[in-house]
Write a protein that holds these residues in place. Structure first.
Motif, PDB file in Angstrom:
ATOM      1  N   ASN A 236     119.132  70.062  21.426  1.00  0.00           N
ATOM      2  CA  ASN A 236     119.494  70.480  20.083  1.00  0.00           C
ATOM      3  C   ASN A 236     119.568  71.997  20.009  1.00  0.00           C
ATOM      4  O   ASN A 236     118.716  72.702  20.576  1.00  0.00           O
ATOM      5  CB  ASN A 236     118.458  69.988  19.060  1.00  0.00           C
ATOM      6  N   SER A 237     120.581  72.484  19.316  1.00  0.00           N
ATOM      7  CA  SER A 237     120.753  73.917  19.122  1.00  0.00           C
ATOM      8  C   SER A 237     121.188  74.172  17.691  1.00  0.00           C
ATOM      9  O   SER A 237     121.903  73.354  17.092  1.00  0.00           O
ATOM     10  CB  SER A 237     121.802  74.493  20.074  1.00  0.00           C
ATOM     11  N   ASN A 238     120.752  75.327  17.138  1.00  0.00           N
ATOM     12  CA  ASN A 238     121.190  75.708  15.799  1.00  0.00           C
ATOM     13  C   ASN A 238     121.186  77.209  15.651  1.00  0.00           C
ATOM     14  O   ASN A 238     120.603  77.937  16.466  1.00  0.00           O
ATOM     15  CB  ASN A 238     120.329  75.048  14.720  1.00  0.00           C
ATOM     16  N   THR A 239     121.851  77.662  14.628  1.00  0.00           N
ATOM     17  CA  THR A 239     121.986  79.103  14.398  1.00  0.00           C
ATOM     18  C   THR A 239     120.791  79.702  13.687  1.00  0.00           C
ATOM     19  O   THR A 239     120.738  80.916  13.502  1.00  0.00           O
ATOM     20  CB  THR A 239     123.232  79.369  13.534  1.00  0.00           C
ATOM     21  N   GLY A 240     119.828  78.871  13.283  1.00  0.00           N
ATOM     22  CA  GLY A 240     118.794  79.381  12.390  1.00  0.00           C
ATOM     23  C   GLY A 240     119.436  79.755  11.066  1.00  0.00           C
ATOM     24  O   GLY A 240     120.541  79.309  10.722  1.00  0.00           O
ATOM     25  N   GLN A 241     118.778  80.545  10.287  1.00  0.00           N
ATOM     26  CA  GLN A 241     119.329  80.964   8.996  1.00  0.00           C
ATOM     27  C   GLN A 241     119.832  82.402   9.054  1.00  0.00           C
ATOM     28  O   GLN A 241     119.658  83.188   8.104  1.00  0.00           O
ATOM     29  CB  GLN A 241     118.272  80.798   7.900  1.00  0.00           C
ATOM     30  N   ASN A 242     120.465  82.733  10.166  1.00  0.00           N
ATOM     31  CA  ASN A 242     120.959  84.099  10.362  1.00  0.00           C
ATOM     32  C   ASN A 242     122.424  84.103  10.775  1.00  0.00           C
ATOM     33  O   ASN A 242     122.828  84.806  11.699  1.00  0.00           O
ATOM     34  CB  ASN A 242     120.116  84.816  11.431  1.00  0.00           C
ATOM     35  N   MET A 243     123.241  83.310  10.110  1.00  0.00           N
ATOM     36  CA  MET A 243     124.660  83.294  10.424  1.00  0.00           C
ATOM     37  C   MET A 243     125.284  84.626  10.022  1.00  0.00           C
ATOM     38  O   MET A 243     125.033  85.158   8.935  1.00  0.00           O
ATOM     39  CB  MET A 243     125.345  82.134   9.709  1.00  0.00           C
TER      40      MET A 243
END
Length: 1022
Positions: A541-548
């Motif tokens: 799993n990968s995500n951008t966090g809340q720093n797009m």
């Protein structure tokens, strides 16, 4: 062209050329009454080819050779087999059965057994109704039809999972759900199987019935057999069903008071404690700077909840082709399912391709192979419960004056050009525009599943066979989630996530079987085999966090730091050896013995081997003793079984995890200490039963008593602060399930052109926790804002605790100075337990000429639910229950909640009857809300009676189809979940839970509305 197509299909499905078919006709009559019997089943033995008699008892069936054998069977009558020979007409007279239960059921390893010979309880389910009144999840179709079977569906919308429990919960911290067996091999659930491919479903209850399947079957087993090819020529069928799903909104919303608090209007309020909605003009609520509305009419909006939902649908079409000859048979099917839930944008698409080939390679060697490929896509599977991305969480809280046309405009562009959420309380910690998660919290979940097996069976000599088999159940999943900018709290600046997963189970097994008739009275069979099971899974799993960096540009590269995790899964290997046999005398007394030994990789080497046996005896008394003519059949049975169980991987050593941060990341140890001396769990079960039939099988009763005890359970014990860990994994506990089950069959009317049959079931189970651990007599299995789900020594399984009223020594509720009850600071009050006192169901089946009708009513008595939905919506003031006392004058224990005794605490420490007035708003806001609701106030009964299913069908007589390319046509009008006769939970459907874990039982939290389904099913045979 037609001939070329036919040749193509014959080559594709390995169907060999056959001798020219001929038609056998005849009449079936009652031997005693000399009257025609309609609806008699005629089957070409060894095939799926067959027909039924018409109103006059006539039939017509095609056979391929003179060696064909026709099998005639009818409810309440003895089965007859007739060889075709050179005849073109066969007339048969059936006699009423003198001994019932001659039908065959599928048991362990896919073996067929005569039902009367079984020493344990098995209940079969009609597959015809499952294909007609179609559900996306096959298991939901079994509700109300099997004694002791409890089914709860999750609130995740279309494609959602279910929790299935047979005869009560057993495991303290594990899984109490049964094992699923498909075509003799274990499967990871059957929820995505195509109902049209299922030939039979048999429910093996308890450890006694499933002892041979190993540790996973200590909760029983659900055995599914899928269809094979026909040995009687080329057959094509097309089955289509279309179901409409209408939302059944159970909550009664009030339409008197609107947005605000303390009787005052506020355009930013999330509550409905404002003034009466009298049509006056009030300030518009939208933060949109481009809005051209300054004020609007403050009026009730009775449909603003209903407008949010839509009519869902479930369209499924199956094309099935089967054919072959005596040596080779093939079955092929393709099913496409298109479905949409009652919540908009919640959609499912499913493709299922199934191919099964059976080959008799020689007179002694048979090969059976199958591959089933399933592809499923779910758009926007619903978040559940308190999750802020759950749209139901927000729509049920909508103030009563908010217009649909305004709130559905969920987005606007601010001065900077950024898209913002159009909500009356921007940035709320708990609220959102309900249309925002529908359109701006998007997800897609795709999985590809392959179920395959191949089996070889070789007959060494008469009665001596060897079977070898290998199977695979593998799933690949891909997920994607897009949370747009301005998604309050959980993704204020947006977030993009992707993931993939893989899970696999491989089973290889063998079975050596020998059977022999020793004399006219004695028969025995003996079997020995082994199994090797391999489980593997992983996830990434990968995500951008809340720093797009760029708002709403969904790519993993659109961030300064990608957050990724890789899970190695839970690898497990289990090897097993087993044996079982039966000794029969006069085909009336049967003795069964089984033994199995497992070796599990998840247990320490000193304890990884565990052995468990079972023994059962069954006597068909009516075959041994002469009874009066009205007493048709009598059978008594008893059995004992012990089943072992292992645990999950990684309980023997402390694990570590790597995480991002610092200069080079960090390593964290698990907070749970392992146990190097774990013992396997053990479940011991006894079962006694009887099966009695009367009046030529017009009345029958099957009674079962059982008791199971599950010992050496595996769970965690809390450790003191400073120990370096939070818990310790250990053995302990004794959970006992004791109960009875009754299945009653009645045929009130049986005539030449009309038949009425009633099947009812009743089950009562008491799940008691006799013992846990000296160091920890109570375990919290799950908790949330409202409650704790506990397993406690000396109490029923699944006690729910929450905050409650503060009471004096006499049990009276102590009232505070504001007239509102004082409450406990912690979750110390027992408020609910979901386990029912009893459950049951009634099925009425009617047949009149070519018309059929089936109706199922589902019963549940007792049990209770803790409702988080009520805690929040009552505090918001949106329900009818909050109308009383808006202007004050409520006296708790007097004119309000009069079932309670309430007192005021005086200065000298004594008590006096309560006389302090309060208001509805003050009471409900203090008792409910999100953060610390008082569960004692929001516990409701789970008792309900519902019309679960209705099917009305018509089959066009074969004589009407002469000259047409159709061999059969039937159409059915179907409905599911029609209405409640009784629902003591009021605005809650007791069937729907948050997830499928044990702690989800009896917990209601923002579930979508129950779907009431109507539709039709059309089946064409060619």
């Amino acid at each position: 062209m037609k001939k070329r197509l036919l040749v193509f299909f014959l080559a594709l499905f390995t169907i060999q050329a056959m001798a020219q078919n001929r038609t056998i006709t005849g009449t079936v009559t009652d031997a005693d009454a000399d009257a025609p019997l309609p609806g008699v089943s005629i089957l070409v033995k060894g095939t799926n080819t067959g027909t039924i008699t018409d109103i006059d008892g006539n039939y017509s069936v095609d056979v391929s050779s003179s060696s064909a054998v026709l099998v005639f069977s009818y409810l309440g009558y003895g089965k007859i087999e007739r060889a075709v020979g050179n005849n073109s007409e066969l007339n048969v007279a059936l006699e009423a059965e003198e001994s019932a239960l001659s039908e065959v059921v599928v048991t362990a390893f896919g073996l067929e057994r005569e039902k009367k010979a079984l020493t344990y309880t098995v209940q079969d389910v009609s597959t015809e109704e499952i294909t007609q009144a179609r559900e996306l999840n096959v298991m939901n179709s079994l509700s109300g039809k099997v004694a002791g079977l409890s089914i709860n569906r999750s609130g995740s919308g279309v494609g959602g999972s279910t929790r299935v429990v047979l005869r009560g919960n057993r495991s303290i911290s594990g899984d109490s759900q049964p094992l699923y067996i498909v075509d003799g091999v274990p499967a990871k659930g059957i929820e995505t199987l195509n109902p049209d491919d299922i030939a039979s479903i048999n429910v093996l209850k308890g450890p006694n019935a499933a002892a041979l399947y190993g540790s996973r079957a200590n909760n029983g087993a659900i055995v599914v057999t899928t269809k094979r090819g026909s040995a009687d020529g080329f057959k094509v069928s097309l089955n289509t069903s279309y179901m409409f799903d209408n939302p059944l909104i159970l909550t009664n919303y009030q339409n008197v008071y609107g947005q605000g608090s303390n009787g005052n209007y506020s355009p930013t309020s999330e509550f409905s404690w404002g003034p009466k909605m009298d049509g006056s003009s009030v300030a518009f609520w939208s933060p949109d700077p481009n809005s051209n509305i300054d004020s609007y009419e403050f009026s009730p909006q009775p449909n603003n909840i209903k407008d949010f939902y839509q009519t869902g649908h479930n369209l499924a079409t199956t094309l099935a082709i089967s054919g072959g000859n005596e040596k080779n048979q093939t079955y092929f099917s393709y099913t496409y399912t298109d479905a949409a839930g009652v919540v908009p944008n919640n959609e499912l698409g499913r493709h299922s391709i199934n191919l099964r080939i059976t080959n008799k390679l020689t007179d002694k060697l048979t090969l059976d192979s199958k591959i089933n490929y399933i592809r499923q896509d779910i758009n926007n599977q619903l978040a559940q419960g308190e999750n802020y991305a759950n749209p139901t969480r927000h729509i049920v809280r909508l103030p009563r004056n908010i217009r649909t046309e305004d709130i559905s405009n969920f987005e606007y562009i601010d001065a900077s050009g950024a898209a913002k959420q159009n909500y009356f309380n921007p940035g709320s910690n708990g609220g959102a525009n309900p249309y925002w998660p529908l359109n701006r919290n998007l997800s897609k979940d795709t999985f590809d599943r392959i179920i395959a097996f191949t089996s070889a069976n070789y007959e060494i000599s008469e009665g001596f066979t060897v079977m070898a088999r290998a199977s695979l159940d593998r799933t690949f999943g891909v997920s994607e989630e897009k949370l747009y900018n301005d998604t309050y709290i959980i993704a204020q600046n947006g977030r993009f996530s992707v993931g993939q997963s893989e899970s696999m189970e491989i089973n290889t097994d063998f079975l050596i079987s020998y059977e022999k008739t020793l004399s006219q009275d004695w028969y025995f069979n003996i079997n020995a085999g082994g199994n090797s099971r391999i489980n593997r899974n992983s996830s990434l799993n990968s995500n951008t966090g809340q720093n797009m960096i760029v708002p709403n540009f969904f790519a993993l590269s659109n961030t300064q730091q990608v957050v990724s995790s890789y899970g190695v899964g839970s690898p497990k290997d289990v090897n097993s050896l087993y044996g079982f046999g039966q000794l029969a005398w006069k085909n009336a007394i049967f003795l069964d013995i089984t033994a199995r030994n497992d070796w599990s990789s998840t247990l320490p080497r000193a304890n990884w081997s565990f052995f468990y046996p079972s023994v059962g005896i069954n006597a068909v008394i009516s075959d041994l003793v002469e009874f009066p003519s009205w007493f048709t059949f009598a059978k008594a049975r008893g059995s004992f079984a012990e089943v072992g169980n292992d645990t999950n991987p990684y309980q023997l050593q402390r694990t570590a995890a790597f995480g991002a941060g610092g200069l080079g990341g960090y390593v964290s140890l698990s907070t749970q200490l392992p146990n190097a001396n774990l013992l396997p769990e053990s479940t011991r079960s006894i079962e006694l039963g009887t099966d009695l039939r009367f009046l030529d099988n017009r009345l029958g009763v099957d009674f079962t008593y059982y008791k199971t005890n599950s010992f050496n359970q595996l769970f965690t014990v809390a450790l003191p602060v400073g120990s370096g860990a939070s818990s310790f994994f250990t053995n302990g506990g004794d959970v006992q399930n004791e109960g009875i089950e009754v299945v009653l069959n009645i045929t009130p009317m049986r005539r030449a052109d009309f038949n009425w049959n009633i099947t009812s079931n009743f089950a009562r189970n008491i799940s008691m926790v006799n013992e846990i651990n000296d160091e920890r007599p109570s375990i919290v299995v799950g908790s949330d804002f409202l409650r704790e789900f506990r397993v406690e020594e000396g109490e029923l399984f699944g006690e729910v605790y929450s905050r409650g009223y503060l009471r004096n020594e006499d049990g009276a509720v102590i009232i505070g100075e504001n007239g509102v009850p004082r409450t406990t600071p912690g979750k110390t009050v027992r408020v609910a337990n979901y386990n029912p006192v009893w459950t049951g169901g009634i099925q009425n089946s009617f047949k009149y000429k070519n018309f059929t009708a089936n109706f199922t009513i589902d019963f549940r008595q007792g049990g209770s639910i803790a409702s988080f939905t009520n805690a929040v919506t009552f505090a918001d003031g949106v329900t009818e229950e909050t109308l009383y006392g808006r202007d004050g004058g409520l006296i708790f224990g007097d004119n309000f909640m009069s079932h309670e005794t309430a007192v005021m605490e005086l200065e000298d420490g004594t008590y006096a009857p309560n006389t302090i007035e309060t208001t509805a708003e003050l009471f409900w806001v203090n008792m409910g809300g999100r953060n610390a609701p008082i569960g004692e106030v929001f516990s409701v009964s789970a008792t309900n009676i519902r019309m679960r299913e209705a099917v009305i069908g018509y089959a066009i007589p074969a004589s009407k189809l002469e000259g047409l390319p159709l061999s059969s046509v039937s159409i059915s009008f179907v409905a599911r979940n029609l209405f409640f006769f009784l629902n003591e939970a009021g605005n809650i459907d007791p069937d729907v839970t948050v997830g499928t874990s044990a702690s989800a039982q009896g917990f209601d939290s923002f579930a979508p509305p129950t779907a009431r389904s109507f539709g039709f099913n059309l089946n064409l045979g060619f």
